[in-house]
Design a protein around this motif. Structure first.
Motif, mmCIF file in Angstrom:
data_model
loop_
_atom_site.group_PDB
_atom_site.id
_atom_site.type_symbol
_atom_site.label_atom_id
_atom_site.label_comp_id
_atom_site.label_asym_id
_atom_site.label_seq_id
_atom_site.Cartn_x
_atom_site.Cartn_y
_atom_site.Cartn_z
ATOM 1 N N GLY A 1 0.815 -1.126 0.119
ATOM 2 C CA GLY A 1 0.061 -0.028 0.061
ATOM 3 C C GLY A 1 0.835 1.312 0.026
ATOM 4 N N LEU A 2 1.951 1.303 0.466
ATOM 5 C CA LEU A 2 2.847 2.335 0.855
ATOM 6 C C LEU A 2 3.629 2.409 -0.570
ATOM 7 C CD1 LEU A 2 4.433 2.197 4.406
ATOM 8 C CD2 LEU A 2 2.891 3.835 3.646
ATOM 9 N N SER A 3 4.198 1.630 -0.936
ATOM 10 C CA SER A 3 4.596 1.535 -2.334
ATOM 11 C C SER A 3 3.924 2.324 -3.446
ATOM 12 C CB SER A 3 4.859 0.212 -2.854
ATOM 13 O OG SER A 3 6.132 -0.145 -1.894
ATOM 14 N N ALA B 1 2.297 5.949 -7.128
ATOM 15 C CA ALA B 1 1.338 6.350 -7.913
ATOM 16 C C ALA B 1 0.674 7.679 -7.562
ATOM 17 C CB ALA B 1 0.225 5.337 -7.842
ATOM 18 N N ILE B 2 0.870 8.147 -6.598
ATOM 19 C CA ILE B 2 0.307 9.328 -6.113
ATOM 20 C C ILE B 2 1.129 10.693 -5.744
ATOM 21 C CG2 ILE B 2 -1.064 10.357 -4.420
ATOM 22 C CD1 ILE B 2 -2.553 7.584 -4.010
ATOM 23 N N ILE B 3 2.112 10.151 -4.889
ATOM 24 C CA ILE B 3 2.969 11.223 -4.413
ATOM 25 C C ILE B 3 4.127 11.817 -5.332
ATOM 26 C CG2 ILE B 3 4.931 11.923 -2.344
ATOM 27 C CD1 ILE B 3 3.122 10.067 -0.685
ATOM 28 N N MET B 4 4.680 10.644 -6.044
ATOM 29 C CA MET B 4 5.770 11.230 -6.909
ATOM 30 C C MET B 4 5.246 11.753 -8.317
ATOM 31 S SD MET B 4 8.690 8.147 -6.619
ATOM 32 C CE MET B 4 9.826 8.966 -7.775
ATOM 33 N N PRO B 5 4.125 11.400 -8.639
ATOM 34 C CA PRO B 5 3.510 12.314 -9.887
ATOM 35 C C PRO B 5 3.194 13.525 -9.380
ATOM 36 C CG PRO B 5 2.622 9.804 -9.884
ATOM 37 C CD PRO B 5 3.396 10.170 -8.630
ATOM 38 N N ALA B 6 2.820 13.762 -8.384
ATOM 39 C CA ALA B 6 2.169 15.001 -7.735
ATOM 40 C C ALA B 6 3.366 16.071 -7.608
ATOM 41 C CB ALA B 6 1.513 14.844 -6.476
ATOM 42 N N LEU B 7 4.575 15.474 -7.070
ATOM 43 C CA LEU B 7 5.766 16.328 -7.003
ATOM 44 C C LEU B 7 6.448 16.501 -8.030
ATOM 45 C CD1 LEU B 7 7.399 14.530 -3.875
ATOM 46 C CD2 LEU B 7 6.165 16.683 -3.758
ATOM 47 N N SER B 8 6.344 15.560 -9.217
ATOM 48 C CA SER B 8 6.772 15.939 -10.549
ATOM 49 C C SER B 8 5.946 17.073 -11.238
ATOM 50 C CB SER B 8 6.526 14.604 -11.456
ATOM 51 O OG SER B 8 7.194 14.893 -12.769
ATOM 52 N N VAL B 9 4.530 17.099 -10.979
ATOM 53 C CA VAL B 9 3.857 18.110 -11.585
ATOM 54 C C VAL B 9 4.088 19.525 -11.065
ATOM 55 C CG1 VAL B 9 1.504 19.013 -11.445
ATOM 56 C CG2 VAL B 9 1.916 16.682 -12.224
ATOM 57 N N VAL B 10 4.467 19.603 -9.699
ATOM 58 C CA VAL B 10 5.017 20.860 -9.107
ATOM 59 C C VAL B 10 6.215 21.448 -9.522
ATOM 60 C CG1 VAL B 10 5.653 21.908 -6.839
ATOM 61 C CG2 VAL B 10 3.583 20.354 -7.014
ATOM 62 N N GLU B 11 7.192 20.296 -9.587
ATOM 63 C CA GLU B 11 8.497 20.778 -10.155
ATOM 64 C C GLU B 11 8.575 21.076 -11.654
ATOM 65 O OE1 GLU B 11 12.913 18.718 -10.846
ATOM 66 O OE2 GLU B 11 11.430 17.566 -9.643
ATOM 67 N N LYS B 12 7.736 20.521 -12.353
ATOM 68 C CA LYS B 12 7.479 21.063 -13.978
ATOM 69 C C LYS B 12 6.849 22.286 -13.957
ATOM 70 C CE LYS B 12 5.972 19.545 -18.396
ATOM 71 N NZ LYS B 12 6.274 20.791 -18.878
ATOM 72 N N ALA B 13 5.871 22.669 -13.135
ATOM 73 C CA ALA B 13 5.219 23.904 -13.043
ATOM 74 C C ALA B 13 6.366 24.969 -12.726
ATOM 75 C CB ALA B 13 4.158 23.964 -12.042
ATOM 76 N N ALA B 14 7.436 24.700 -11.551
ATOM 77 C CA ALA B 14 8.382 25.852 -11.287
ATOM 78 C C ALA B 14 9.246 25.977 -12.472
ATOM 79 C CB ALA B 14 9.085 25.128 -10.192
ATOM 80 N N LEU B 15 9.560 24.881 -13.070
ATOM 81 C CA LEU B 15 10.656 25.061 -14.170
ATOM 82 C C LEU B 15 9.857 25.791 -15.287
ATOM 83 C CD1 LEU B 15 12.038 21.558 -14.428
ATOM 84 C CD2 LEU B 15 13.497 23.636 -13.777
ATOM 85 N N ASP B 16 8.709 25.588 -15.605
ATOM 86 C CA ASP B 16 8.075 26.408 -16.655
ATOM 87 C C ASP B 16 7.985 27.674 -16.368
ATOM 88 O OD1 ASP B 16 7.581 24.000 -18.279
ATOM 89 O OD2 ASP B 16 5.664 23.606 -17.630
ATOM 90 N N LEU B 17 7.427 27.893 -15.132
ATOM 91 C CA LEU B 17 7.205 29.424 -14.763
ATOM 92 C C LEU B 17 8.723 30.093 -14.873
ATOM 93 C CD1 LEU B 17 6.234 31.805 -13.471
ATOM 94 C CD2 LEU B 17 6.770 30.933 -11.105
ATOM 95 N N ASP B 18 10.045 29.552 -14.468
ATOM 96 C CA ASP B 18 11.207 30.044 -14.688
ATOM 97 C C ASP B 18 11.507 30.326 -16.106
ATOM 98 O OD1 ASP B 18 13.803 30.820 -13.871
ATOM 99 O OD2 ASP B 18 14.511 28.887 -14.546
#
Length: 160
Positions: free
Chosen positions: A28-30, A35-52
């Motif tokens: 369940g943790l895996s 499936a949830i946490i890593m894709p969400a963090l990836s989206v946030v990081e990509k948004a920061a790079l796109d803003l920059d």
């Protein structure tokens, strides 16, 4: 189906129940992490790079428009009388650069470090600073991630 799983689980020994429960928790943790946490963090990081990238692209566009209209990039008339540290850091912030280290070497001089900058946007910014009578004494550009450069520069007020 659920009844058969319950019967199977009830037939296990206490040790096997702990092992199956631990395996279920780890699975369940895996699933939650991958499936949830890593894709969400990836989206946030990509948004920061796109803003920059968008901020730096805007700086390049503004500089090109000013050059095509035959104007010098926006210059302040009181630049010579103002503090060089304030001028450089404020101008860098307006162009979307994060000045990591800013230290006055002597009156009228400053040393800066910018960890991530696009080279064309940085050079356009330097050109704009020269229009404000700020001269770059030394500049070191090192390539970084995603086509960016790390900049270390020493600047001083030019002669009037």
């Amino acid at each position: 189906m659920i009844a058969s799983v319950r019967l199977w689980f009830a037939a296990l020994t206490q040790r096997e129940k702990w092992l199956v429960a631990t395996a279920g928790i780890l699975a369940g943790l895996s699933i939650a992490v991958f499936a949830i946490i890593m894709p969400a963090l990836s989206v946030v990081e990509k948004a920061a790079l796109d803003l920059d990238e968008a901020v730096q692209r805007r700086g390049r566009i503004v500089a090109k428009v000013a050059l095509t209209q035959g104007q010098r990039p926006v210059a302040r008339t009181a630049a010579a009388a103002a503090d060089i540290g304030l001028l450089v850091t404020q101008s860098a912030a307006e162009k979307g650069f994060d000045v990591i280290k800013s230290a006055n070497a002597a009156p009228g001089q400053i040393s800066i470090r910018i960890d991530q900058a696009r080279a064309p946007a940085f050079l356009a910014w330097v050109n704009e600073l020269e229009a404000q009578n700020i001269v770059v004494r030394t500049a070191t550009l090192r390539s970084g991630a995603n086509g960016t450069v790390t900049v270390e520069a020493q600047m001083q007020m030019g002669a009037q």
